[in-house]
Design an enzyme around this catalytic site. Structure first.
Site, PDB file in Angstrom:
ATOM      1  N   ASN A  10      -7.910  -0.423   0.663  1.00 29.60           N
ATOM      2  CA  ASN A  10      -7.086  -0.246  -0.488  1.00 29.60           C
ATOM      3  C   ASN A  10      -6.463  -1.633  -0.724  1.00 29.60           C
ATOM      4  OD1 ASN A  10      -5.295   0.066  -2.571  1.00 29.60           O
ATOM      5  ND2 ASN A  10      -3.665   0.903  -1.028  1.00 29.60           N
ATOM      6  N   TRP A  11      -7.512  -2.433  -1.848  1.00 28.99           N
ATOM      7  CA  TRP A  11      -6.834  -3.767  -1.892  1.00 28.99           C
ATOM      8  C   TRP A  11      -5.778  -4.143  -2.579  1.00 28.99           C
ATOM      9  CZ3 TRP A  11     -12.026  -6.581  -4.114  1.00 28.99           C
ATOM     10  CH2 TRP A  11     -13.222  -6.288  -3.185  1.00 28.99           C
ATOM     11  N   LYS A  12      -5.259  -2.974  -3.268  1.00 32.05           N
ATOM     12  CA  LYS A  12      -3.949  -3.060  -4.182  1.00 32.05           C
ATOM     13  C   LYS A  12      -4.003  -3.912  -5.311  1.00 32.05           C
ATOM     14  CE  LYS A  12      -1.389  -1.786   0.148  1.00 32.05           C
ATOM     15  NZ  LYS A  12      -0.155  -1.398   0.911  1.00 32.05           N
ATOM     16  N   HIS A  95      -0.536   7.631  -3.525  1.00 29.60           N
ATOM     17  CA  HIS A  95      -0.330   6.312  -2.583  1.00 29.60           C
ATOM     18  C   HIS A  95       1.308   6.399  -2.721  1.00 29.60           C
ATOM     19  CE1 HIS A  95       0.221   2.806  -0.627  1.00 29.60           C
ATOM     20  NE2 HIS A  95      -0.929   2.895  -0.145  1.00 29.60           N
ATOM     21  N   GLU A  97       3.095   3.866  -2.760  1.00 30.39           N
ATOM     22  CA  GLU A  97       3.608   2.883  -3.621  1.00 30.39           C
ATOM     23  C   GLU A  97       3.677   3.366  -5.136  1.00 30.39           C
ATOM     24  OE1 GLU A  97       0.914  -0.302  -2.322  1.00 30.39           O
ATOM     25  OE2 GLU A  97       1.982  -0.354  -0.579  1.00 30.39           O
ATOM     26  N   GLU A 166      -0.030   8.638   5.506  1.00 27.73           N
ATOM     27  CA  GLU A 166       0.288   7.119   5.728  1.00 27.73           C
ATOM     28  C   GLU A 166       2.082   7.437   5.729  1.00 27.73           C
ATOM     29  OE1 GLU A 166      -2.374   4.190   3.918  1.00 27.73           O
ATOM     30  OE2 GLU A 166      -1.461   5.057   2.285  1.00 27.73           O
ATOM     31  N   GLY A 172       2.090  -1.886   5.624  1.00 23.94           N
ATOM     32  CA  GLY A 172       2.354  -3.160   5.377  1.00 23.94           C
ATOM     33  C   GLY A 172       3.480  -3.769   6.299  1.00 23.94           C
ATOM     34  N   SER A 212      -0.884  -0.146   8.713  1.00 22.12           N
ATOM     35  CA  SER A 212      -0.902  -1.323   9.449  1.00 22.12           C
ATOM     36  C   SER A 212      -1.866  -1.225  10.690  1.00 22.12           C
ATOM     37  CB  SER A 212       0.304  -1.711  10.521  1.00 22.12           C
ATOM     38  OG  SER A 212       1.397  -1.938   9.499  1.00 22.12           O
ATOM     39  N   GLY A 233      -4.891  -1.335   4.199  1.00 19.74           N
ATOM     40  CA  GLY A 233      -4.144  -2.073   3.043  1.00 19.74           C
ATOM     41  C   GLY A 233      -4.646  -3.672   3.440  1.00 19.74           C
ATOM     42  N   GLY A 234      -3.693  -4.401   3.924  1.00 19.24           N
ATOM     43  CA  GLY A 234      -3.809  -5.688   4.200  1.00 19.24           C
ATOM     44  C   GLY A 234      -5.214  -6.106   4.783  1.00 19.24           C
TER      45      GLY A 234
HETATM   46  C1  PEP Z   1      -1.764   1.124   2.416  1.00 15.71           C
HETATM   47  O1  PEP Z   1      -1.810   0.519   1.525  1.00 15.71           O
HETATM   48  O2  PEP Z   1      -2.330   2.347   2.276  1.00 15.71           O
HETATM   49  C2  PEP Z   1      -1.869   0.714   3.877  1.00 15.71           C
HETATM   50  C3  PEP Z   1      -1.961   1.601   4.759  1.00 15.71           C
HETATM   51  O3  PEP Z   1      -1.457  -0.582   3.931  1.00 15.71           O
HETATM   52  P1  PEP Z   1      -1.474  -1.404   5.328  1.00 15.71           P
HETATM   53  O4  PEP Z   1      -2.840  -1.319   5.975  1.00 15.71           O
HETATM   54  O5  PEP Z   1      -1.314  -2.845   4.809  1.00 15.71           O
HETATM   55  O6  PEP Z   1      -0.234  -1.189   6.141  1.00 15.71           O
END
Ligand code: PEP
Length: 252
Positions: A10-12, A95, A97, A166, A172, A212, A233-234
């Site tokens: 997930n590049w957001k 999600h 967010e 999640e 994040g 994470s 994500g990251g």
């Molecule tokens: C996400 O955006 O779904 C996520 C899990 O982010 P991260 O891996 O950065 O915690």
């Protein structure tokens, strides 16, 4: 039943077009013929066409980070799921967010799930508890509500259905859940899917852990019996790190 693990990146809201194309090419080079894991890439909406073009003919699949619950009409700024047909195969729904920063309710998530399925796309449904629920011992109640409400408009288990567990406090933050904790929640979600559809659906649904995940901790999650991959994500913005995570899933 042997479930093929699935890893999503997930590049957001990151990467300008040249950097997005470079990452897509890098992923194609490293993972284009990957075996033993399904790899999904969720770029920002303006780069979905680029993703489709760069990844076409590879084993990598393209997903959208969000979609609206109507297929078309006077909804300025929104994207109808049917408009994604031919470009994306998957859509991320619910999600945290979207839920927290954009106020998406469980009712709205349910409508989106129905629209995504009606358009013939595969939903990746994200659910997860905020830290306050965890502290108050309400994690399972919250997960149950999110899952059941999201599936309210869905009659049968969607083909290829993926649920991403999640925990909000792990996204994040660099503070991942422990593999044991994530396993317990994923096992719980599997029983809910079985209750909602049937035992075969519970067995078949793939449940990712997200929060994470990185190249160092990924394998510890994939070693758990009810964790079938990760939503990342990251670390998905780094071709080498994301590749290492996908390879760890394929080896699990
Ligand atoms: C996400 O955006 O779904 C996520 C899990 O982010 P991260 O891996 O950065 O915690």
């Amino acid at each position: 039943m042997a479930r093929v693990p699935v890893v999503g990146g997930n590049w957001k809201m990151n990467l300008a077009r040249p950097a997005a194309r470079e990452l897509l090419s890098g992923l194609r080079e490293r993972l284009g013929d990957v075996d033993g894991v399904e790899v999904l890439v969720f770029p920002p909406a303006p780069w979905l066409g680029d993703a489709h073009d760069v990844l076409d003919g590879s084993r990598l699949r393209v997903g959208a980070q969000n979609a609206y619950w109507e297929q078309k009409g006077a909804y300025t700024g929104e994207i109808g799921p049917a408009m994604l047909q031919g470009t994306a195969s998957h859509v991320l729904v619910g999600h945290s967010e979207r839920r927290i920063q954009f106020g998406e309710t469980v009712w709205e998530t349910g409508r989106k799930m129905g629209a995504v399925c009606a358009a013939g796309l595969t939903p990746v449904l994200a659910v997860g508890e905020p830290f306050s629920d965890r502290r108050a011992g309400r994690t399972e109640d919250g997960l149950r509500r999110q899952l059941i409400e999201a599936l309210r408009t869905v009659e049968a288990m969607p083909d290829g259905f993926v649920v991403a567990y999640e925990p909000v406090w792990a996204i994040g933050t660099g503070e991942a859940a422990t593999p044991e904790d994530a396993q317990a929640r994923c096992a719980f979600l599997r029983t809910l899917v079985a209750e909602r559809f049937d035992a075969a659906a519970g067995d078949a649904v793939r449940i990712q852990y997200g929060g994470s995940v990185n190249a160092d901790n990924a394998a510890s999650f994939f070693a758990q019996p009810d964790i079938d991959g990760a939503l990342v994500g990251g670390a998905s913005l780094d071709a080498d790190a994301f590749t290492a995570i996908c390879r760890a899933a394929a080896a699990s």
